[in-house]
Design a protein around this motif. Sequence first.
Motif, PDB file in Angstrom:
ATOM      1  N   UNK B  31       0.817  -1.213   0.000  1.00 30.40           N
ATOM      2  CA  UNK B  31       0.000   0.000   0.000  1.00 30.40           C
ATOM      3  C   UNK B  31       0.851   1.262   0.000  1.00 30.40           C
ATOM      4  N   UNK B  32       0.439   2.218  -0.815  1.00 29.96           N
ATOM      5  CA  UNK B  32       1.107   3.522  -0.839  1.00 29.96           C
ATOM      6  C   UNK B  32       0.057   4.623  -0.863  1.00 29.96           C
ATOM      7  N   UNK B  33       0.438   5.783  -0.336  1.00 25.65           N
ATOM      8  CA  UNK B  33      -0.517   6.862  -0.101  1.00 25.65           C
ATOM      9  C   UNK B  33       0.111   8.204  -0.451  1.00 25.65           C
ATOM     10  N   UNK B  34      -0.739   9.137  -0.904  1.00 25.83           N
ATOM     11  CA  UNK B  34      -0.337  10.535  -1.040  1.00 25.83           C
ATOM     12  C   UNK B  34      -1.241  11.389  -0.153  1.00 25.83           C
ATOM     13  N   UNK B  35      -0.600  12.201   0.690  1.00 21.59           N
ATOM     14  CA  UNK B  35      -1.292  13.147   1.554  1.00 21.59           C
ATOM     15  C   UNK B  35      -0.796  14.552   1.247  1.00 21.59           C
ATOM     16  N   UNK B  36      -1.629  15.541   1.558  1.00 17.23           N
ATOM     17  CA  UNK B  36      -1.144  16.911   1.604  1.00 17.23           C
ATOM     18  C   UNK B  36      -1.358  17.458   3.010  1.00 17.23           C
ATOM     19  N   UNK B  37      -0.464  18.336   3.422  1.00 19.16           N
ATOM     20  CA  UNK B  37      -0.534  18.904   4.771  1.00 19.16           C
ATOM     21  C   UNK B  37      -0.665  20.411   4.667  1.00 19.16           C
ATOM     22  N   UNK B  38      -1.730  20.926   5.257  1.00 13.95           N
ATOM     23  CA  UNK B  38      -2.008  22.350   5.269  1.00 13.95           C
ATOM     24  C   UNK B  38      -2.386  22.776   6.676  1.00 13.95           C
ATOM     25  N   UNK B  39      -1.968  23.979   7.037  1.00 16.49           N
ATOM     26  CA  UNK B  39      -2.310  24.523   8.348  1.00 16.49           C
ATOM     27  C   UNK B  39      -3.821  24.565   8.510  1.00 16.49           C
ATOM     28  N   UNK B  40      -4.279  24.061   9.640  1.00 19.23           N
ATOM     29  CA  UNK B  40      -5.717  24.064   9.911  1.00 19.23           C
ATOM     30  C   UNK B  40      -6.459  22.856   9.375  1.00 19.23           C
ATOM     31  N   UNK B  41      -5.785  22.059   8.540  1.00 21.85           N
ATOM     32  CA  UNK B  41      -6.433  20.864   7.973  1.00 21.85           C
ATOM     33  C   UNK B  41      -5.697  19.583   8.321  1.00 21.85           C
ATOM     34  N   UNK B  42      -4.509  19.683   8.840  1.00 21.46           N
ATOM     35  CA  UNK B  42      -3.748  18.470   9.122  1.00 21.46           C
ATOM     36  C   UNK B  42      -3.362  17.765   7.834  1.00 21.46           C
ATOM     37  N   UNK B  43      -3.324  16.442   7.894  1.00 20.53           N
ATOM     38  CA  UNK B  43      -2.971  15.619   6.735  1.00 20.53           C
ATOM     39  C   UNK B  43      -4.241  15.064   6.117  1.00 20.53           C
ATOM     40  N   UNK B  44      -4.370  15.260   4.799  1.00 20.24           N
ATOM     41  CA  UNK B  44      -5.552  14.786   4.103  1.00 20.24           C
ATOM     42  C   UNK B  44      -5.134  13.873   2.956  1.00 20.24           C
ATOM     43  N   UNK B  45      -5.901  12.783   2.799  1.00 18.78           N
ATOM     44  CA  UNK B  45      -5.553  11.746   1.832  1.00 18.78           C
ATOM     45  C   UNK B  45      -6.042  12.112   0.444  1.00 18.78           C
TER      46      UNK B  45
END
Lengths: 110, 113
Positions: B31-45
């Motif tokens: 399994x592999x994943x891509x997340x983005x991290x933004x202030x106020x949103x944490x990590x989102x898939x």
Amino acid sequence: GDKVKQSPSALSLQEGTNSALRCNFSIAATTVQWFLQNPRGSLINLFYLVPGTKENGRLKSTFNSKESYSTLHIRDAQLEDSGTYFCAAEAAGNTRKLIFGLGTTLQVQP
Amino acid sequence: EAAVTQSPRNKVAVTGGKVTLSCNQTNNHNNMYWYRQDTGHGLRLIHYSYGAGSTEKGDIPDGYKASRPSQENFSLILELATPSQTSVYFCASGDRGSAETLYFGSGTRLTVL
């Protein structure tokens, strides 16, 4: 951040003291992971938990699925413990996808 | 120790341009994943994959495509980059057989001007 709520959002500790971070879930979580994002931005896995407790050095974590929360206890805090701690939950029936909280930013002071 | 390598570490792109973020893992994880991290949103898939040839939509897939040509490689593609995609992107890998502990790469800081 609604489904996984972390508290406190920020925390300052003196070196050598203890503290507890908490995650509350509004979903039926089956597993929980805790991560530390260090000041360089790297995300380090601390614990993977099914319901129960794990300990690793000065860190101890508990996941209570019935009461929908998890805690991370830090004993004898050190300067290198500084960073942002994230918990993430896997929801029942939603395998292999983690829902992250917004994090607790910890600063350990000398 | 699991090794997940992302490239580039930093990227500046122009609006409307194509951006490809690359991720390589050497641990034979399924399994592999891509997340983005933004202030106020944490990590989102954004997208994830169960193995070579498979891609699945995560929670915020709009504006992104993913490609898993092999067990080791998982790419995130922005066909028409927009300033709202300025973020820090993390790739992760995990293997259900080992209780799905996630191992993260060091992140890619993307700025779309």
